[in-house]
Design a protein around this motif. Structure first.
Motif, short mmCIF file in Angstrom:
data_model
loop_
_atom_site.label_atom_id
_atom_site.label_comp_id
_atom_site.label_asym_id
_atom_site.label_seq_id
_atom_site.Cartn_x
_atom_site.Cartn_y
_atom_site.Cartn_z
N ASN A 1 4.99 8.63 -4.85
CA ASN A 1 5.48 7.31 -5.29
C ASN A 1 5.10 7.33 -6.71
N PHE A 2 5.71 8.49 -7.47
CA PHE A 2 6.03 8.49 -8.91
C PHE A 2 7.60 8.69 -9.28
N LYS A 3 7.81 8.32 -10.46
CA LYS A 3 9.22 8.59 -10.81
C LYS A 3 9.04 8.84 -12.32
N ALA B 1 0.89 -1.22 0.04
CA ALA B 1 -0.03 0.03 -0.16
C ALA B 1 0.93 1.20 -0.08
N ASP B 2 1.85 1.20 0.70
CA ASP B 2 2.89 2.43 0.83
C ASP B 2 3.63 2.70 -0.74
N PRO C 1 3.76 5.63 -12.27
CA PRO C 1 3.78 4.98 -10.92
C PRO C 1 5.28 4.23 -10.73
N ALA C 2 5.94 4.72 -9.63
CA ALA C 2 7.10 4.00 -9.34
C ALA C 2 7.24 2.51 -9.29
N TYR C 3 6.10 1.87 -8.98
CA TYR C 3 6.03 0.30 -8.79
C TYR C 3 6.05 -0.34 -10.15
N SER C 4 5.50 0.54 -11.34
CA SER C 4 5.27 -0.34 -12.66
C SER C 4 6.51 -0.33 -13.40
#
Length: 86
Positions: free
Chosen positions: A51-53, A5-6, A63-66
């Motif tokens: 949480n963006f890059k 979630a974070d 999104p950072a996680y993608s």
């Protein structure tokens, strides 16, 4: 890839305005001035906290996680190969 979630991007009003402005063709410097930031680096810090890059190829925040780093992808391929099973 399990996303906690974070790590999920936070699409608040300001983040949406930044993303929308970039899609409209504005530069990060222009958006920073419009939103009251000193320069684009401060805007970048804000987006990283949400949480963006920055994606150089797309010239936009993602999104950072993608984002899958090449090294992570190579490791995943190695683990799934026949060499890994031997």
């Amino acid at each position: 890839m399990d996303v906690q979630a974070d790590q999920k991007p936070i699409y608040d009003e300001r983040a949406n305005a930044i993303l929308r402005g970039l899609v409209e063709g504005k530069t990060r410097d222009e958006l920073a001035k419009e939103l009251g930031y000193k320069n684009y680096k401060t805007l970048d810090i804000y987006m990283r906290r949400k949480n963006f890059k920055w994606d150089r190829d797309k010239q936009n925040y993602v999104p950072a996680y993608s984002r899958v780093d090449k090294q992570d992808m190579d490791l995943a391929l190695l683990r799934s190969s026949k060499v890994a099973t031997v």
